[in-house]
Design an enzyme around this catalytic site. Structure first.
Site, short mmCIF file in Angstrom:
data_model
loop_
_atom_site.label_atom_id
_atom_site.label_comp_id
_atom_site.label_asym_id
_atom_site.label_seq_id
_atom_site.Cartn_x
_atom_site.Cartn_y
_atom_site.Cartn_z
CB SER A 1 -0.62 0.15 1.31
OG SER A 1 -1.15 1.15 1.56
CB SER A 2 0.40 4.71 -1.57
OG SER A 2 -0.67 5.00 -1.10
CB CYS A 3 -0.28 4.09 4.15
SG CYS A 3 -0.24 2.33 4.49
CE1 TYR B 1 -3.41 -2.89 5.37
CE2 TYR B 1 -2.48 -1.08 4.68
CZ TYR B 1 -3.19 -2.12 4.41
OH TYR B 1 -3.52 -2.57 3.31
CE LYS C 1 -1.03 -4.79 3.13
NZ LYS C 1 -0.87 -5.82 2.28
CG HIS D 1 -10.19 2.95 1.95
ND1 HIS D 1 -10.57 1.53 1.74
CD2 HIS D 1 -8.93 3.18 2.53
CE1 HIS D 1 -9.37 1.03 2.57
NE2 HIS D 1 -8.49 1.99 2.79
#
Ligand code: GFB
Length: 332
Positions: free
Chosen positions: A120-122, A149, A153, A192
């Site tokens: 994920s981009s986070c 999270y 990831k 989201h």
């Protein structure tokens, strides 16, 4: 043959080989199954949560022993929006770390030929330079609303790299930007922003005031990728990339939450009145991915945001009319 650059020529994946999609009921997994079917795959393996608890190594090992997938899409996990991430940190870190660990380990033990892990981009630092290149991983502090999270990831990326380095496994990682599309979660406590706003604007059509509460200041910038584009990118990477580094997957464009809210308003309920709830967090100010590497490999997104929002709303309406209350998308 693996390389660290991942620039070797395309190697078509055999359409009749067993391919396991871990997480096939989710937004991403269901899109990958649809895409594989449309590409002629004839042996897609899936297992529901009741059939297989992916957090349990012995269960996962037994399942891999029995089913022997040749390829794996590891897209299972506990996911959610900004509120769920900040209020359920234990679930987000535990479930995801366990699921990544068990599946990667079993894939190694049973000789899976190639595995694609989805992040994920986070994962990137909160204040990363925009657009965010792959090299910026682990160069600064994370956004606090989704730190748990993000740590899980990042561990998933490192797992794939570790098994590649120590055991020679051809395990690759893709990092998608914020996703949306058919099959999304429209439950307001865990969704989201796109499904949340669709539901809120939709519900406002049957109120007298037409008011819609949108979280934050509206200034946060986000990039959104339709899940069908992501599914296409995942198969593309499985067939065309075998490098050590994770690869960003996005559109290369972003917009403010204010612009997004106004776009969804225009599709769902133009007469609605937007109220900004600034007691809710904006989260990361901006997370636009640099997708140069993916572009250089030869992949481009195809769904425009406007078209994707329109078709996702149509999908939402179809599930509403089907009366799927059990999934928390029931009519009002
Ligand atoms: O989509 P979202 O929850 O995820 O929120 P993040 C994006 C932006 O939309 C934030 C705003 O600035 C929210 O404050 N927003 C406005 C809303 N109204 C709403 C609403 O009704 N619901 C929601 N959910 N947001 C998640 C991470 O961050 O993105 C995950 O927590 C993961 O770890 C995921 O990376 C892709 O982009 O802020």
């Amino acid at each position: 043959m693996q390389t660290t650059s991942g620039t070797e020529p395309s190697s078509a994946v055999d359409r009749h080989s067993p391919v396991y999609v871990a997480g096939h009921r989710g937004l991403v997994g269901s899109a990958i199954v649809r895409h594989l079917e449309s590409e002629g795959f004839t042996n897609i393996l899936t297992a529901t949560r009741d059939e297989l608890d992916l957090r349990n190594q012995s269960d996962v090992s037994a399942w891999f022993d029995e089913h022997r997938p040749r390829y794996v899409f590891l897209v299972a996990g506990t996911v959610g929006g900004i509120l769920a991430n900040s209020t359920r940190p234990a679930e987000f870190i535990y479930d995801n770390m366990m699921i990544h660990g068990t599946v990667v380990h079993s894939a190694y033990e049973t000789g899976v030929e190639k595995l694609l892990y989805l992040g994920s981009s986070c994962i990137y630092p909160r204040d990363a330079t925009q657009p965010i290149t792959e090299e910026q991983l682990l160069t600064g502090p994370l956004e606090e609303t989704n730190e748990w999270y993000a740590i899980a990831k990042i561990a998933g990326i490192k797992l794939c790299q570790a098994y590649r380095r120590q055991y020679g496994c051809n395990f690759i990682s893709a990092m998608p930007t914020n996703l949306y599309g058919p099959g999304d979660n429209f439950d307001l406590t865990s969704s989201h922003v796109i499904p949340a706003l669709m539901r809120k604007f939709h519900d406002s059509r049957s109120t007298t005031t037409g008011e819609v509460e949108v979280w934050g200041t509206g200034s946060a910038m986000r990039e959104f990728l339709h899940v069908d584009d992501l599914a296409s990118a995942c198969l593309f990477l499985l067939e065309n990339y075998s490098g050590d580094s994770h690869i960003n997957v996005g559109t290369g464009d972003d917009l403010s939450i204010k612009e997004l809210a106004e776009t969804i308003q225009s599709i769902v309920h133009p007469e609605a009145v937007i109220n900004w709830d600034t007691s809710k967090p904006d989260g990361t100010p901006r997370k636009l991915l640099d997708i140069s590497r993916l572009r250089a490999l030869g992949w481009e997104p195809s769904v425009t945001l406007r078209d994707g929002l329109q078709s996702t709303y149509e999908w939402f309406l179809s599930t509403e009319s089907a009366g799927e209350e059990l999934r928390g998308i029931g009519s009002h």
